[in-house]
Write a protein that holds these residues in place. Structure first.
Motif: not given
Length: 514
Positions: A430-451
């Motif tokens: 939705a309209g998340s703040e910059e900090e929340t958005l970045c945390q989520t994007v970084e978390q998804q980018a660093n999820n190496f459990t899926c090849s």
């Protein structure tokens, strides 16, 4: 329920406290989906179920239904002293008709039911004389159906029902006949309400058609269970919306928003002309009250055909006042009012001298709300659906994560994801703040459990720069044009720069996990 697709259930349709009837969705979108499913099962159309048909088929049905408005205007115009063809041109040229009445809003159904009600309560013209209004059973059915669709329908139905009651009382000499009319209306309203309650209770207690089909109990046991768990959706709706704290969760607006902003946004100069005529009518009524003389034998009354058609003004302003009592005020709440407003504006050639203004206003409105406003979201879902269901993805299953930020809620059904498919995740920020958005994007980018995972971020061009601060790189940028986010509007100087296209676009960014 019908096509076995993953969807997001809005809170109004949760079985814990459902606030909306399921009857109308099943009768409209549901019918089109059943047709699509049948065509595919009969091998008449091997790829009928896709994002395009899922979007267009219900809209096509609503577009066909929208001609109820045209019929109503043509039928009602002579009675309300308006030229039928001029009224039809006003209706067909309005962007409200072109945009809202071709889309699956409950407000659209509310407007169509109001049109049927106005036709039912208004006498027709036949052979130079007036015919009687429609029978009371039809009026009772339409009013109850409108109430179950949206309880706010009572605000729109109030004046037509009072008009009908007045005409019945004045035309019937026998009190017995009057009571007979009202009893028929009440009985048909009760039977209609019982049908809606039964359908809603059956659906929400089983929560879905699949569960409904698999019920094993006897009919008597089922009826007993339904009686214990009776669902009356309008009561839940009213209980929720009469609580001001609940409305505040959806946004609070000043009480004059409908009058000062939404009416002008939807109807332009026609709304302003109606307000002007309303003030003149009030002034005239006040003068008549003040200038009472012994020789004065009474004024023609509000329900008579006096200059300015005050009855139509009441049909327009009474619902407007009722809806203004609530703090949450969206423009779409007013779209049923287009019918009385068009009839009023077409009488006495009020709108003729404003023709250039009306044409320009509706062209701009159609472009803004029909093309630009959140315009990239649907094409974006089309693009993602084709990507995820491509032959390459089908042969080598991949995991997709779709992260939407600063857009309206994406309709997940258009992604055409089966309920059994666990390889696709949709995250609505939705309209998340910059900090929340970045945390989520970084978390998804660093999820190496899926090849073999693919992460896509969907975000308007006006907030594209936010992602540069997230420390994540992207590849395969796709720009969907046009897209305007009113919550994150573009800055005017950027619109005159070489980067203007990106400011009016929606980005699909693939996270570079390497």
């Amino acid at each position: 329920d019908i096509l076995n697709l993953q969807v997001y259930y809005p809170w109004e349709f949760l079985s814990s406290s459902p606030c909306r009837t399921v009857v109308f969705p099943l009768m409209t979108s549901g019918v089109t989906y059943w047709v699509i499913k049948a065509l595919q099962q009969l091998d008449l159309c091997s790829s009928c179920i896709n994002s395009y048909t899922l979007l267009v088929s219900p809209r096509l049905l609503f577009t066909i239904f929208s001609f109820i408005l045209d019929y109503s205007v043509y039928r009602l115009a002579p009675f309300w002293e308006a030229d039928p063809w001029k009224a039809l041109v006003l209706l067909a040229g309005s962007y409200v008709t072109l945009v809202f009445y071709t889309r699956t809003f409950t407000n659209t159904l509310e407007g169509l039911l109001l049109a049927l009600l106005m036709v039912s309560v208004s006498p027709g013209k036949s052979g130079g004389g007036l015919t009687q209004p429609a029978s009371s059973p039809l009026i009772g059915i339409v009013t109850t159906a409108g109430f179950f669709n949206r309880p706010t329908f009572l605000a729109f139905a109030l004046m037509p029902l009072l008009y009908w009651a007045g005409s019945i009382v004045s035309s019937q000499k026998s009190i017995k006949t009057v009571i007979h009319h009202f009893l028929k209306l009440v009985l048909c309203a009760c039977f209609t309400a019982a049908a809606f309650v039964t359908a809603d209770t059956t659906y929400f207690t089983s929560m879905g058609l699949d569960n409904l089909y698999s019920i094993k109990e006897s009919p008597f046991e089922v009826i007993a269970q339904l009686h214990e768990k009776m669902v009356v959706t309008p009561l839940n709706f009213l209980s929720y919306n009469l609580n001001s704290s609940n409305l505040a969760l959806h946004g609070s607006h000043p009480r004059v928003t409908h009058f000062a902003v939404n009416g002008i946004m939807l109807f332009g100069i026609l709304h302003i002309l109606a307000i002007g005529a309303g003030f003149k009518m009030l002034k005239k009524c006040m003068q008549q009250l003040i200038e009472v003389t012994p020789n004065h034998h009474g004024s023609p009354g509000l329900l008579a055909h006096s200059e300015g058609n005050p009855t139509l003004l009441l049909f327009y302003f009474v619902p407007l006042v009722c809806l203004s009592l609530f703090s949450h005020q969206e423009p779409r709440f007013l779209i049923p009012l287009i019918l009385p407003l068009v009839l009023f504006s077409a009488s006495q050639n009020r709108a003729v001298k404003w023709k250039p203004v009306i044409v320009i206003f509706n062209i701009l409105g159609a472009l803004l709300f029909g093309c630009l406003h959140q315009g990239g979201l649907i094409p974006c879902l089309f693009h993602l659906e084709q990507l995820m269901h491509s032959p390459e993805s089908s042969n080598h299953p991949r995991h997709y994560t779709l992260l939407f930020a600063h857009t309206y809620m994406p309709p997940r059904s258009l992604l055409n994801i089966k309920k059994s498919d666990t390889h696709i995740d949709v995250i609505d920020m939705a309209g998340s703040e910059e900090e929340t958005l970045c945390q989520t994007v970084e978390q998804q980018a660093n999820n190496f459990t899926c090849s073999d995972c693919h992460v896509f971020v969907i975000i308007p061009g006006t907030v594209r720069a936010t992602l540069t601060k997230c420390g994540v790189s992207f590849k395969n940028e796709t720009l969907i044009f046009p897209h305007l986010s009113m919550e994150d509007p573009p800055q005017v100087p950027f619109l005159f720069s070489g980067d203007w296209r990106s400011q009016l676009g929606l980005y699909i960014l693939q996270v570079d996990r390497e």
